[in-house]
Motif scaffolding. Sequence first.
Motif, PDB file in Angstrom:
ATOM      1  N   SER A   1      14.128  16.049  21.734  1.00 42.81           N
ATOM      2  CA  SER A   1      14.070  17.107  22.743  1.00 42.81           C
ATOM      3  C   SER A   1      15.464  17.491  23.218  1.00 42.81           C
ATOM      4  CB  SER A   1      13.219  16.653  23.937  1.00 42.81           C
ATOM      5  OG  SER A   1      11.892  16.420  23.541  1.00 42.81           O
ATOM      6  N   ARG A   2      16.342  16.500  23.398  1.00 42.13           N
ATOM      7  CA  ARG A   2      17.728  16.802  23.818  1.00 42.13           C
ATOM      8  C   ARG A   2      18.455  17.602  22.749  1.00 42.13           C
ATOM      9  NH1 ARG A   2      17.450  11.402  25.756  1.00 42.13           N
ATOM     10  NH2 ARG A   2      18.491  10.640  23.863  1.00 42.13           N
ATOM     11  N   GLU A   3      18.276  17.222  21.506  1.00 41.60           N
ATOM     12  CA  GLU A   3      18.956  17.926  20.418  1.00 41.60           C
ATOM     13  C   GLU A   3      18.459  19.367  20.311  1.00 41.60           C
ATOM     14  OE1 GLU A   3      18.176  15.451  17.062  1.00 41.60           O
ATOM     15  OE2 GLU A   3      19.812  14.059  17.507  1.00 41.60           O
ATOM     16  N   VAL A   4      17.162  19.556  20.435  1.00 41.79           N
ATOM     17  CA  VAL A   4      16.596  20.902  20.372  1.00 41.79           C
ATOM     18  C   VAL A   4      17.084  21.731  21.553  1.00 41.79           C
ATOM     19  CG1 VAL A   4      14.445  22.233  20.504  1.00 41.79           C
ATOM     20  CG2 VAL A   4      14.571  20.202  19.043  1.00 41.79           C
ATOM     21  N   ALA A   5      17.117  21.141  22.754  1.00 43.54           N
ATOM     22  CA  ALA A   5      17.559  21.861  23.952  1.00 43.54           C
ATOM     23  C   ALA A   5      19.023  22.294  23.837  1.00 43.54           C
ATOM     24  CB  ALA A   5      17.366  20.989  25.182  1.00 43.54           C
ATOM     25  N   ARG A   6      19.822  21.531  23.099  1.00 48.77           N
ATOM     26  CA  ARG A   6      21.233  21.868  22.919  1.00 48.77           C
ATOM     27  C   ARG A   6      21.462  22.842  21.759  1.00 48.77           C
ATOM     28  NH1 ARG A   6      22.962  15.522  23.495  1.00 48.77           N
ATOM     29  NH2 ARG A   6      22.821  15.403  25.794  1.00 48.77           N
TER      30      ARG A   6
ATOM     31  N   PRO B   1      11.625  20.913  14.832  1.00 45.57           N
ATOM     32  CA  PRO B   1      11.753  21.015  16.289  1.00 45.57           C
ATOM     33  C   PRO B   1      10.426  21.209  17.017  1.00 45.57           C
ATOM     34  CG  PRO B   1      12.670  22.955  15.194  1.00 45.57           C
ATOM     35  CD  PRO B   1      12.428  21.928  14.139  1.00 45.57           C
ATOM     36  N   TYR B   2       9.396  21.583  16.290  1.00 47.77           N
ATOM     37  CA  TYR B   2       8.081  21.703  16.927  1.00 47.77           C
ATOM     38  C   TYR B   2       7.636  20.369  17.517  1.00 47.77           C
ATOM     39  CZ  TYR B   2       3.135  22.791  17.613  1.00 47.77           C
ATOM     40  OH  TYR B   2       1.892  22.973  18.174  1.00 47.77           O
ATOM     41  N   ALA B   3       8.143  19.271  16.972  1.00 48.67           N
ATOM     42  CA  ALA B   3       7.802  17.949  17.481  1.00 48.67           C
ATOM     43  C   ALA B   3       8.274  17.751  18.918  1.00 48.67           C
ATOM     44  CB  ALA B   3       8.391  16.867  16.584  1.00 48.67           C
ATOM     45  N   ALA B   4       9.243  18.554  19.366  1.00 49.96           N
ATOM     46  CA  ALA B   4       9.757  18.438  20.732  1.00 49.96           C
ATOM     47  C   ALA B   4       8.894  19.190  21.743  1.00 49.96           C
ATOM     48  CB  ALA B   4      11.201  18.948  20.795  1.00 49.96           C
ATOM     49  N   GLU B   5       7.806  19.825  21.287  1.00 49.71           N
ATOM     50  CA  GLU B   5       6.933  20.573  22.194  1.00 49.71           C
ATOM     51  C   GLU B   5       6.222  19.650  23.180  1.00 49.71           C
ATOM     52  OE1 GLU B   5       6.010  23.985  22.424  1.00 49.71           O
ATOM     53  OE2 GLU B   5       7.840  24.327  21.266  1.00 49.71           O
ATOM     54  N   ALA B   6       5.807  18.480  22.728  1.00 50.82           N
ATOM     55  CA  ALA B   6       5.057  17.543  23.562  1.00 50.82           C
ATOM     56  C   ALA B   6       4.951  16.216  22.821  1.00 50.82           C
ATOM     57  CB  ALA B   6       3.649  18.092  23.859  1.00 50.82           C
ATOM     58  N   PRO B   7       4.727  15.101  23.527  1.00 51.60           N
ATOM     59  CA  PRO B   7       4.616  13.800  22.854  1.00 51.60           C
ATOM     60  C   PRO B   7       3.534  13.769  21.779  1.00 51.60           C
ATOM     61  CG  PRO B   7       4.907  13.474  25.206  1.00 51.60           C
ATOM     62  CD  PRO B   7       4.722  14.955  25.004  1.00 51.60           C
ATOM     63  N   GLU B   8       2.407  14.468  22.018  1.00 52.64           N
ATOM     64  CA  GLU B   8       1.345  14.466  21.010  1.00 52.64           C
ATOM     65  C   GLU B   8       1.771  15.208  19.742  1.00 52.64           C
ATOM     66  OE1 GLU B   8       0.076  17.598  24.162  1.00 52.64           O
ATOM     67  OE2 GLU B   8       1.071  15.630  24.099  1.00 52.64           O
ATOM     68  N   GLU B   9       2.619  16.237  19.896  1.00 50.80           N
ATOM     69  CA  GLU B   9       3.115  16.941  18.712  1.00 50.80           C
ATOM     70  C   GLU B   9       4.164  16.104  17.989  1.00 50.80           C
ATOM     71  OE1 GLU B   9       1.595  19.283  17.531  1.00 50.80           O
ATOM     72  OE2 GLU B   9       0.483  20.102  19.232  1.00 50.80           O
ATOM     73  N   TYR B  10       4.915  15.330  18.747  1.00 46.69           N
ATOM     74  CA  TYR B  10       5.882  14.428  18.117  1.00 46.69           C
ATOM     75  C   TYR B  10       5.157  13.420  17.234  1.00 46.69           C
ATOM     76  CZ  TYR B  10       9.695  11.104  17.576  1.00 46.69           C
ATOM     77  OH  TYR B  10      10.650  10.275  17.035  1.00 46.69           O
ATOM     78  N   PHE B  11       4.067  12.859  17.748  1.00 46.46           N
ATOM     79  CA  PHE B  11       3.279  11.917  16.960  1.00 46.46           C
ATOM     80  C   PHE B  11       2.724  12.586  15.701  1.00 46.46           C
ATOM     81  CE2 PHE B  11      -1.193  10.100  16.519  1.00 46.46           C
ATOM     82  CZ  PHE B  11      -0.803   9.099  15.649  1.00 46.46           C
TER      83      PHE B  11
END
Length: 255
Positions: free
Chosen positions: A197-202, A210-220
């Motif tokens: 999430s930090r990398e995507v935000a930067r 980067p879709y994985a940074a949408e929410a913890p469930e998407e990261y999983f």
Amino acid sequence: MIERLRRYLARFRSPPVPIDESLWKHALQRVPLARSLPAAKQVQLRELVTVFLHRKRFHAIAGAALDDFWRLAIAMQACLTVLTQGAKALDGWTNIIVYPGEFNVRRSHHDARSGVVHESDDTLIGEAWERGPMILSLSDVALDLEAPWDGYNVIVHEMAHKLDMRSGPANGVPLLPPTIKRREWIDSMQRGFDRLSREVARGRRTQIDPYAAEAPEEYFAVTSELHFSQPTLLAQEQPDVARLLAAYYGPSPTT
């Protein structure tokens, strides 16, 4: 309505129909993730797929051409995610809706502050509802067969959500086997999610979608796709997450 319920219950009391041998061999050749399994695991997969096809109902809509091969191909990839957990992990839902390609979903969001309801349309290739259907784009299922090692797999993604929802609304923490400590899972997944999430935000380019940074469930769900189709990249980027997913799903078919 009563007669329909009787037929539905009878379906589950009757024994599963064995998979035709020639169809199974054909599907193994066409589904690389299954073809790459050791022989013993292929036998286990076939048993789970037989149960899956017995329990689940497929619904082809909007002109989707869904035949026995495609039902089997979907079931094979879905069951890869429950090889270590068994058929019980398939409980809690029944229907699979298959579109020919991308489909649109209308969302409604109620803003508690203003009281205004906002509506928007999303274009999706897959979706999973808690205790409801799994929805798939058949063209994207086909694409995953053509490019099995590119880090993407829509069936694995949606099955990860289904497994996540076994304990309630998706939050990235599925029901875990005794061999995996819940606190270790939460801490490792949260660290991985926060880092991405930090990398995507930067605005940085990331190896993990980067879709994985949408929410913890998407990261999983996204890292689950990587476990099955690009585990080396996952191990390089998030070794702790890769280790936990290997313990949860079993070894990746590519290893």
